[in-house]
Scaffold this motif. Structure first.
Motif, PDB file in Angstrom:
ATOM      1  N   GLY A  63       0.806  -1.219   0.000  1.00  0.00           N
ATOM      2  CA  GLY A  63       0.000   0.000   0.000  1.00  0.00           C
ATOM      3  C   GLY A  63       0.835   1.263   0.000  1.00  0.00           C
ATOM      4  N   LEU A  64       1.853   1.296   0.843  1.00  0.00           N
ATOM      5  CA  LEU A  64       2.674   2.496   0.965  1.00  0.00           C
ATOM      6  C   LEU A  64       3.513   2.736  -0.287  1.00  0.00           C
ATOM      7  CD1 LEU A  64       3.460   4.844   2.773  1.00  0.00           C
ATOM      8  CD2 LEU A  64       5.189   3.378   3.831  1.00  0.00           C
ATOM      9  N   GLY A  65       4.131   1.691  -0.818  1.00  0.00           N
ATOM     10  CA  GLY A  65       4.937   1.854  -2.024  1.00  0.00           C
ATOM     11  C   GLY A  65       4.108   2.352  -3.197  1.00  0.00           C
ATOM     12  N   LEU A  85      -5.120   2.062   0.284  1.00  0.00           N
ATOM     13  CA  LEU A  85      -6.105   1.097   0.786  1.00  0.00           C
ATOM     14  C   LEU A  85      -6.261  -0.102  -0.148  1.00  0.00           C
ATOM     15  CD1 LEU A  85      -8.857   3.560   2.072  1.00  0.00           C
ATOM     16  CD2 LEU A  85      -7.167   2.309   3.431  1.00  0.00           C
ATOM     17  N   THR A  86      -6.376   0.145  -1.460  1.00  0.00           N
ATOM     18  CA  THR A  86      -6.624  -0.959  -2.385  1.00  0.00           C
ATOM     19  C   THR A  86      -5.401  -1.846  -2.571  1.00  0.00           C
ATOM     20  OG1 THR A  86      -6.155   0.435  -4.329  1.00  0.00           O
ATOM     21  CG2 THR A  86      -8.459   0.251  -3.614  1.00  0.00           C
ATOM     22  N   LYS A  87      -4.239  -1.238  -2.793  1.00  0.00           N
ATOM     23  CA  LYS A  87      -3.017  -2.041  -2.947  1.00  0.00           C
ATOM     24  C   LYS A  87      -2.600  -2.645  -1.611  1.00  0.00           C
ATOM     25  CE  LYS A  87      -1.985  -1.393  -7.331  1.00  0.00           C
ATOM     26  NZ  LYS A  87      -1.443  -2.321  -8.302  1.00  0.00           N
ATOM     27  N   GLY A  88      -2.868  -1.923  -0.528  1.00  0.00           N
ATOM     28  CA  GLY A  88      -2.610  -2.485   0.796  1.00  0.00           C
ATOM     29  C   GLY A  88      -3.457  -3.714   1.048  1.00  0.00           C
ATOM     30  N   ALA A  89      -4.707  -3.675   0.588  1.00  0.00           N
ATOM     31  CA  ALA A  89      -5.604  -4.837   0.727  1.00  0.00           C
ATOM     32  C   ALA A  89      -5.081  -6.019  -0.072  1.00  0.00           C
ATOM     33  CB  ALA A  89      -7.013  -4.469   0.282  1.00  0.00           C
ATOM     34  N   MET A  90      -4.440  -5.740  -1.182  1.00  0.00           N
ATOM     35  CA  MET A  90      -3.870  -6.810  -2.011  1.00  0.00           C
ATOM     36  C   MET A  90      -2.790  -7.564  -1.235  1.00  0.00           C
ATOM     37  SD  MET A  90      -1.974  -6.341  -5.681  1.00  0.00           S
ATOM     38  CE  MET A  90      -2.791  -7.174  -7.001  1.00  0.00           C
ATOM     39  N   GLY A  91      -1.836  -6.836  -0.670  1.00  0.00           N
ATOM     40  CA  GLY A  91      -0.774  -7.472   0.112  1.00  0.00           C
ATOM     41  C   GLY A  91      -1.287  -8.075   1.401  1.00  0.00           C
ATOM     42  N   LEU A  92      -2.204  -7.371   2.056  1.00  0.00           N
ATOM     43  CA  LEU A  92      -2.780  -7.864   3.303  1.00  0.00           C
ATOM     44  C   LEU A  92      -3.512  -9.181   3.083  1.00  0.00           C
ATOM     45  CD1 LEU A  92      -3.680  -7.350   6.330  1.00  0.00           C
ATOM     46  CD2 LEU A  92      -5.711  -6.317   5.337  1.00  0.00           C
ATOM     47  N   TYR A 126      -7.979  -7.023  -4.473  1.00  0.00           N
ATOM     48  CA  TYR A 126      -7.607  -5.758  -5.106  1.00  0.00           C
ATOM     49  C   TYR A 126      -8.562  -5.395  -6.235  1.00  0.00           C
ATOM     50  CZ  TYR A 126      -5.388  -2.372  -8.086  1.00  0.00           C
ATOM     51  OH  TYR A 126      -5.162  -1.268  -8.863  1.00  0.00           O
ATOM     52  N   TYR A 127      -8.836  -6.339  -7.122  1.00  0.00           N
ATOM     53  CA  TYR A 127      -9.654  -5.992  -8.286  1.00  0.00           C
ATOM     54  C   TYR A 127     -11.105  -5.703  -7.919  1.00  0.00           C
ATOM     55  CZ  TYR A 127      -5.694  -6.400 -11.258  1.00  0.00           C
ATOM     56  OH  TYR A 127      -4.474  -6.167 -11.827  1.00  0.00           O
ATOM     57  N   VAL A 128     -11.627  -6.330  -6.901  1.00  0.00           N
ATOM     58  CA  VAL A 128     -12.970  -5.958  -6.432  1.00  0.00           C
ATOM     59  C   VAL A 128     -12.952  -4.495  -5.969  1.00  0.00           C
ATOM     60  CG1 VAL A 128     -14.649  -6.319  -4.566  1.00  0.00           C
ATOM     61  CG2 VAL A 128     -13.779  -8.274  -5.862  1.00  0.00           C
ATOM     62  N   LEU A 129     -11.957  -4.137  -5.170  1.00  0.00           N
ATOM     63  CA  LEU A 129     -11.857  -2.753  -4.687  1.00  0.00           C
ATOM     64  C   LEU A 129     -11.549  -1.779  -5.821  1.00  0.00           C
ATOM     65  CD1 LEU A 129      -9.907  -3.383  -1.373  1.00  0.00           C
ATOM     66  CD2 LEU A 129     -12.332  -2.818  -1.634  1.00  0.00           C
ATOM     67  N   TYR A 130     -10.703  -2.179  -6.755  1.00  0.00           N
ATOM     68  CA  TYR A 130     -10.331  -1.345  -7.897  1.00  0.00           C
ATOM     69  C   TYR A 130     -11.552  -1.030  -8.762  1.00  0.00           C
ATOM     70  CZ  TYR A 130      -7.942  -0.130 -12.303  1.00  0.00           C
ATOM     71  OH  TYR A 130      -7.512   0.488 -13.445  1.00  0.00           O
ATOM     72  N   TYR A 131     -12.366  -2.046  -9.028  1.00  0.00           N
ATOM     73  CA  TYR A 131     -13.557  -1.819  -9.838  1.00  0.00           C
ATOM     74  C   TYR A 131     -14.590  -0.995  -9.086  1.00  0.00           C
ATOM     75  CZ  TYR A 131     -12.094  -4.489 -13.863  1.00  0.00           C
ATOM     76  OH  TYR A 131     -11.441  -4.890 -14.993  1.00  0.00           O
ATOM     77  N   LEU A 132     -14.739  -1.219  -7.799  1.00  0.00           N
ATOM     78  CA  LEU A 132     -15.648  -0.387  -7.004  1.00  0.00           C
ATOM     79  C   LEU A 132     -15.196   1.071  -7.004  1.00  0.00           C
ATOM     80  CD1 LEU A 132     -16.398  -2.736  -3.981  1.00  0.00           C
ATOM     81  CD2 LEU A 132     -18.016  -1.988  -5.748  1.00  0.00           C
ATOM     82  N   LYS A 133     -13.896   1.277  -6.865  1.00  0.00           N
ATOM     83  CA  LYS A 133     -13.338   2.632  -6.898  1.00  0.00           C
ATOM     84  C   LYS A 133     -13.604   3.286  -8.250  1.00  0.00           C
ATOM     85  CE  LYS A 133      -9.490   5.109  -8.204  1.00  0.00           C
ATOM     86  NZ  LYS A 133      -8.936   5.215  -9.536  1.00  0.00           N
TER      87      LYS A 133
END
Length: 193
Positions: A63-65, A85-92, A126-133
């Motif tokens: 997420g931070l990077g 948040l979205t990329k952080g969710a991917m790693g998390l 990530y992609y669920v959050l990405y598409y929602l965003k």
């Protein structure tokens, strides 16, 4: 919570954050008339890899990077918090899945199957959050589109999503196992908390 602070782990998380940041520059951006800006990138591999190597804490690096990368571009800077948040969710998510089933053994390395499951889950999250965003924020809020039109803009994102997600799912698990093995051989093993 009497665990020692693992300075090596913090240093490796910082290194992974820098790798995710730099990995975002390996990008081919595709111009589309409406919606978000799809691009082919290698950063998703590194975001998933951070979760596979560090467990849930890998979400911080991914997420931070990625958010720091967004801050380097004026067009994306305002959305850096969403990227965090979205990329952080991917790693998390990848990290949570890869740590499941270890039977409580902190020193147990992840198997290919767990790494693959973690990569798939991380990409799906990530992609669920990405598409929602892209539907709500980019399409409806920023773009002022009606729901149907905002949904139609998502179609342009499908090819790059499949490519980027597929690449991360294929590449991150063997990379994680190779890095894990190299770190174990060198005495620098990173075991997930």
């Amino acid at each position: 919570m009497n665990e020692k602070i693992d300075v090596r782990r913090i240093a490796f998380l910082g290194l992974m954050t820098a790798l995710v940041f730099a990995g975002n520059y390996a990008r081919i951006t595709l111009p589309v008339p409406v919606g978000g800006i799809p691009s082919f990138t290698l950063a998703n591999i590194l975001c998933v890899l951070s979760g596979l190597l560090f467990g849930p804490a890998g979400g911080i690096a991914s997420g931070l990077g990625s958010a720091l990368y967004d801050l380097t571009f004026p067009a994306w800077a305002a959305e850096s918090w969403i990227t965090f948040l979205t990329k952080g969710a991917m790693g998390l998510t990848a990290g949570v899945v890869v740590t499941l089933g270890r039977g409580g053994h902190r020193d147990q390395d992840a198997s290919y199957g767990r790494c693959l499951a973690g990569a798939v889950a991380g990409c799906l999250a990530y992609y669920v959050l990405y598409y929602l965003k892209n539907f709500f924020y980019t399409g409806m809020l920023i773009g002022g589109l009606q729901a149907g039109a905002a949904a139609a803009t998502l179609v342009a994102l499908i090819p790059t999503s499949i490519f980027n997600g597929g690449l991360a799912i294929l590449a991150a698990p063997p990379l994680a196992l190779a890095v894990q093995k190299a770190l174990n051989r060198s005495g620098l093993a990173l075991h997930r908390a």
